[in-house]
Scaffold this active site. Structure first.
Site, mmCIF file in Angstrom:
data_model
loop_
_atom_site.group_PDB
_atom_site.id
_atom_site.type_symbol
_atom_site.label_atom_id
_atom_site.label_comp_id
_atom_site.label_asym_id
_atom_site.label_seq_id
_atom_site.Cartn_x
_atom_site.Cartn_y
_atom_site.Cartn_z
ATOM 1 N N ASP A 93 0.855 -1.184 0.000
ATOM 2 C CA ASP A 93 0.000 0.000 0.000
ATOM 3 C C ASP A 93 0.896 1.241 0.000
ATOM 4 O O ASP A 93 2.124 1.127 -0.002
ATOM 5 C CB ASP A 93 -0.964 -0.025 1.188
ATOM 6 C CG ASP A 93 -0.228 0.024 2.506
ATOM 7 O OD1 ASP A 93 1.014 0.096 2.503
ATOM 8 O OD2 ASP A 93 -0.890 -0.011 3.548
ATOM 9 N N ASP A 268 -8.489 -6.985 0.247
ATOM 10 C CA ASP A 268 -7.514 -7.329 1.282
ATOM 11 C C ASP A 268 -8.077 -6.921 2.623
ATOM 12 O O ASP A 268 -8.912 -6.006 2.703
ATOM 13 C CB ASP A 268 -6.188 -6.574 1.076
ATOM 14 C CG ASP A 268 -6.273 -5.159 1.637
ATOM 15 O OD1 ASP A 268 -6.881 -4.306 0.975
ATOM 16 O OD2 ASP A 268 -5.769 -4.918 2.750
ATOM 17 N N CYS A 306 -14.575 -27.952 6.200
ATOM 18 C CA CYS A 306 -13.435 -27.103 5.806
ATOM 19 C C CYS A 306 -12.210 -27.965 5.508
ATOM 20 O O CYS A 306 -11.959 -28.970 6.168
ATOM 21 C CB CYS A 306 -13.126 -26.098 6.906
ATOM 22 S SG CYS A 306 -11.703 -25.049 6.530
ATOM 23 N N CYS A 308 -9.011 -26.832 5.546
ATOM 24 C CA CYS A 308 -7.761 -26.204 6.001
ATOM 25 C C CYS A 308 -7.003 -27.124 6.960
ATOM 26 O O CYS A 308 -7.562 -28.067 7.515
ATOM 27 C CB CYS A 308 -8.030 -24.843 6.662
ATOM 28 S SG CYS A 308 -8.510 -24.914 8.393
ATOM 29 N N CYS A 311 -8.625 -27.482 10.463
ATOM 30 C CA CYS A 311 -9.827 -28.313 10.522
ATOM 31 C C CYS A 311 -9.528 -29.783 10.235
ATOM 32 O O CYS A 311 -10.263 -30.662 10.669
ATOM 33 C CB CYS A 311 -10.891 -27.772 9.576
ATOM 34 S SG CYS A 311 -11.611 -26.235 10.194
ATOM 35 N N HIS A 337 -7.306 -21.027 9.408
ATOM 36 C CA HIS A 337 -8.712 -21.278 9.084
ATOM 37 C C HIS A 337 -9.387 -20.045 8.491
ATOM 38 O O HIS A 337 -10.084 -20.134 7.473
ATOM 39 C CB HIS A 337 -9.479 -21.744 10.319
ATOM 40 C CG HIS A 337 -10.954 -21.871 10.055
ATOM 41 N ND1 HIS A 337 -11.494 -22.951 9.392
ATOM 42 C CD2 HIS A 337 -11.988 -21.014 10.294
ATOM 43 C CE1 HIS A 337 -12.795 -22.763 9.243
ATOM 44 N NE2 HIS A 337 -13.131 -21.605 9.789
#
Lengths: 374, 374
Positions: A93, A268, A306, A308, A311, A337
């Site tokens: 940024d 973002d 999920c 991930c 999980c 997660h």
């Protein structure tokens, strides 16, 4: 190389777009969510973990890295990718937002030349200009740099918003003139506050300067959701179809959906990692706080469906234990997660765009998600 | 199954032993260093990262897990391995050491029956007995449990040490009688303070009870290194050759070397992760603090020759930045490095035992390592 945006498909019933972004680090798909590594690290995570979540572009913050460790050190390290070991596209940024949100005591002095403010770390006097912001981002060697802008507070008078928006346009021009790096793309930022005519003027004038992409700025500053959606609507019609559009600082799942529907490609937010540090997890039926006593003996994952790492291997009871015992591995699992949750959401959004059923997807998502949140 | 120790080789010039430990989770090599996961997590690390460091057995602390989340929750989760997702052998201590080092205000009341003390978390009154310690460890379902003992303070009078050592023997017997788990091994702990005859008596009497392994306890409580080495020498002659020997709480590289030379097979310590949290890294030429200003622009790894994840991908300058910016990824990288350092040390020690040149290895290691430390 400069990034290139390829528009692959417009969704039939909305302004949503499916696209590719070609970068120095390969092709990534849009719409996408970009995790934020403020200080050249996505809080608690390794770059490999972030990639495993499906990340394309990640963010780093110019203001923070300017203060610590300083852009010269990052440059001597061989640039941000090498410094932080991220083998993928990085967006920085401009520092503008942080100057306004983090400057010590929020005291700042905005002149035509730039902004005088004090460091939030040690109170040291600092002066940031459009040229300086570009110079720092050049040294950081990100793939996408942002123009230095003023993030207009909300609410702001029409007069204030107009003067600020016009100055941001002059700053954009100065930044663009100062930007020489052929390996780094530069995005313009549309301001204008809540005023439709200013948003339109800002969009048109910014586009005239021919940036590599366009951001909609000045959102997430306390305005309501309807105001934010209107800010997008006002500007986006005037942005070219062959360049990516980026809604800064937005990470709420419903806002991402609403943004995509309006034609936004990139998002973002620090939300997934910030929520994690407070014990919160995104789920399909809304946010939950894992520290809640009711999860003490809950031996199921955060979400059954999920995919991930958290999980697949850990239960709510274990993560709750880690959080309660102040073990950082807890926030790390939740960060994985939550980032995966938002990236998975964008994957499903892309699928829905392909199938021209984004509105149905949105309705279904919201009907489950809003039960707990609202 | 109960663990089995296989003595593969005695080093020619010392009492060092090369061995295999057969466990519920496969065969591991000794001498070995065991990372500590006090609260069912090796601080800042995932189980995969710990394994990547070459870990065999890891530790978890009975006292901490009894307080939080409680052994019943771990048991309902399916035991410690499942709870914390560690697919390797786990050793739990007895809680004895923590009762003495962590009990609130260090106030405790030792009776023949057990120890009354107060939780270091909330001051709650607690009562731990040999039977209770075994019961908790049974529920935690570790592969190796430890007998409940009193860790004698240093210095202590002969009378105090004698009475305590005799009580620890009675506690060992009670714990063994209470221990019924065929899938969990139980180690006895040799006490005796600094007194040779008490150490010998404790070793002989503990061995008579026929445990699956033997630990040398009561070290690392403020005694000097010479005293600690003597404590090992006094006891180890009386320990059987076909059982593993474990020196508790020892993680200083030189102490590990001295322990191995005296016939010790297993070591554990929180040192690598604790050092990491304070910015310290082990190196072959001694400990260094990465926060030191001189590393600000040091774009080399912690150690060029190290094969750990941190050294393969990150520079001192980056890790220093993370530590300075209070990003937990810094302590995580240092934890990986420090654990790998000690495990690599034991790998080299095993190689030196094979080659019968452990004393030369030790001299060489110390000559480099001590330059900075002493």
């Amino acid at each position: 190389m400069k990034i290139k945006y390829e528009l692959r498909k417009n969704e039939k019933n909305t302004s949503a777009r499916l696209g590719y972004l070609y970068t120095n680090y390969g092709r990534v798909e849009t719409p996408m969510f970009m995790p934020v590594g403020t200080q050249a690290t996505i809080k608690t995570l390794s770059p490999e973990e972030v990639k495993e979540c499906g990340s394309g572009v990640v963010l780093a913050n110019t203001y923070h890295l300017h203060l610590r460790p300083g852009e010269d050190i990052v440059s001597k390290a061989g640039g941000l990718h090498k410094f932080m070991n991220y083998d993928g596209p990085i967006l920085t940024d401009s520092g503008g937002f942080q100057v306004f949100s983090l400057a010590k005591n929020k005291k700042k002095d905005i002149t035509e030349e730039g902004v005088h403010f004090k460091s939030h770390i040690d109170g040291k006097s600092l002066f940031l200009t459009p040229e300086k912001s570009i110079e720092i981002q050049n040294k950081l060697d990100s793939d996408i740099a942002m123009s230095f802008d003023e993030c207009i507070p909300y609410p702001a008078s029409y007069e204030y918003a107009k003067a600020s928006t016009e100055r941001t346009l002059r700053w954009a021009k100065r930044g663009k003139d100062a930007h020489k790096n052929e390996n780094q793309s530069l995005f313009g930022i549309v301001q204008g506050g809540e005023y439709t005519d200013l948003r339109i003027m800002s969009a048109k004038e910014t586009v005239k300067m021919n940036f590599d992409g366009y951001s909609i700025g000045g959102t997430s500053v306390g305005e309501g959701k309807d105001v934010m959606y209107k800010m997008i609507d006002d500007a986006i019609l005037y942005l070219p179809k062959d360049k990516p559009r980026y809604l800064m600082g937005v990470g709420d799942p419903i806002d991402i959906l609403e943004g995509v529907i309006r034609g936004v490609d990139m998002f973002d937010c620090v939300l997934p990692t910030r929520l994690a540090r407070h014990g919160n997890a995104f789920t399909r039926s809304g946010k939950i706080n894992i520290k809640n006593l009711k999860f003490k003996e809950d031996f199921t994952p955060i979400e059954d469906e999920c995919d991930c790492y958290a999980c697949k291997h850990y239960t709510k009871a274990y993560i709750r234990h880690l959080l309660t015992a102040q073990e950082t591995f807890g926030a790390r699992l939740l960060s994985i997660h939550n980032i995966r949750f938002l990236i998975k959401l964008t994957e499903e959004i892309r699928e829905a765009i392909k199938n021209d059923n984004l509105l149905e997807y949105k309705e279904e998502f919201i009907s489950k998600y809003s039960k707990k949140n609202n």
